[in-house]
Design a protein around this motif. Structure first.
Motif, short mmCIF file in Angstrom:
data_model
loop_
_atom_site.label_atom_id
_atom_site.label_comp_id
_atom_site.label_asym_id
_atom_site.label_seq_id
_atom_site.Cartn_x
_atom_site.Cartn_y
_atom_site.Cartn_z
N GLY A 127 0.81 -1.20 0.00
CA GLY A 127 0.00 0.00 0.00
C GLY A 127 0.85 1.25 0.00
N ILE A 128 0.20 2.38 0.34
CA ILE A 128 0.84 3.69 0.31
C ILE A 128 0.59 4.39 1.65
N VAL A 129 1.62 5.08 2.14
CA VAL A 129 1.51 5.85 3.38
C VAL A 129 1.91 7.29 3.10
N SER A 135 -6.47 19.65 7.49
CA SER A 135 -7.40 20.17 6.47
C SER A 135 -7.45 19.31 5.21
N LEU A 136 -6.46 18.44 5.01
CA LEU A 136 -6.42 17.62 3.80
C LEU A 136 -6.84 16.17 4.02
N ILE A 137 -7.19 15.81 5.25
CA ILE A 137 -7.58 14.42 5.54
C ILE A 137 -8.73 13.99 4.63
N PHE A 143 -9.57 8.89 -1.95
CA PHE A 143 -8.79 7.91 -2.70
C PHE A 143 -8.75 6.56 -1.96
N GLY A 144 -9.34 6.51 -0.78
CA GLY A 144 -9.35 5.29 0.01
C GLY A 144 -8.36 5.27 1.17
N PHE A 145 -7.62 6.36 1.36
CA PHE A 145 -6.69 6.43 2.49
C PHE A 145 -7.48 6.49 3.80
N GLN A 146 -6.96 5.81 4.81
CA GLN A 146 -7.58 5.78 6.14
C GLN A 146 -6.71 6.60 7.10
N LYS A 147 -7.34 7.43 7.89
CA LYS A 147 -6.62 8.22 8.89
C LYS A 147 -6.20 7.30 10.04
N GLU A 148 -4.92 7.39 10.42
CA GLU A 148 -4.41 6.56 11.51
C GLU A 148 -4.07 7.38 12.75
N GLY A 149 -4.32 8.67 12.71
CA GLY A 149 -4.04 9.51 13.86
C GLY A 149 -2.87 10.44 13.63
N MET A 163 -1.81 8.81 7.04
CA MET A 163 -2.89 8.21 6.25
C MET A 163 -2.31 6.98 5.54
N ARG A 164 -3.13 5.93 5.42
CA ARG A 164 -2.67 4.69 4.80
C ARG A 164 -3.72 4.18 3.82
#
Length: 167
Positions: A127-129, A135-137, A143-149, A163-164
């Motif tokens: 995947g991509i990190v 403001s950009l979350i 695109f399917g990225f998940q916020k990890e904190g 984001m992952r």
């Protein structure tokens, strides 16, 4: 966008890349010309440029770059040490998505990000990190990225969110 071309960075692009970066980020956050030179040398095939083709040649309007690694999280050391790149790594890191201000809100960054996602998938990455400001979350979530904190990154003295996107 038919007059736009995506290609990989070469050392001859160094001045244009440095100029776009300076237009996109404050000095504390922007990568230096020397850092970009090391990045292009270490992982030029993971440095995507979106160029506008015109009568007077080519103009760089946006780029995305980042190393590949087996490390799961993006760290500040990765920005500074291009030699950490591991072509066989599982994760494509994205260090920056830079678009000249005059070209923003036209879908150029989105086109480039989707291209990078497709490349990473084709290379069988896990995947991509990336890290981004709060403001950009929502932008990256589309695109399917998940916020990890909140990231451990203190790059530029700013709060970054990791984001992952896992394939």
């Amino acid at each position: 966008m038919e007059h736009m071309q995506i290609r990989m960075a070469m050392i001859d692009d160094l001045d244009a890349i440095t100029s776009v970066e300076a237009d996109c980020f404050p000095p504390a956050e922007a990568a230096t010309k020397e850092e970009f030179a090391r990045r292009i040398k270490a992982y030029g095939t993971h440095f995507w440029l979106l160029c506008e083709k015109g009568y007077e040649g080519e103009k760089l309007i946006a780029f995305v770059d980042g190393m590949v690694t087996d490390k799961k999280d993006l760290t500040d050391e990765m920005y500074e040490n291009a030699e950490l790149h591991d072509e066989g790594g599982a994760w494509q890191m994205i260090f920056g998505v830079s678009t000249l201000p005059a070209y923003r809100r036209n879908g150029y960054a989105e086109k480039l990000i989707r291209y990078v996602i497709n490349d990473a998938r084709a290379q069988d990455r896990t995947g991509i990190v990336l890290t981004c400001k709060e403001s950009l979350i929502h932008y990256y979530e589309k695109f399917g990225f998940q916020k990890e904190g909140i990231s451990e990154s203190v790059h530029g003295g700013v709060t970054w969110y990791q984001m992952r996107l896992t394939f």
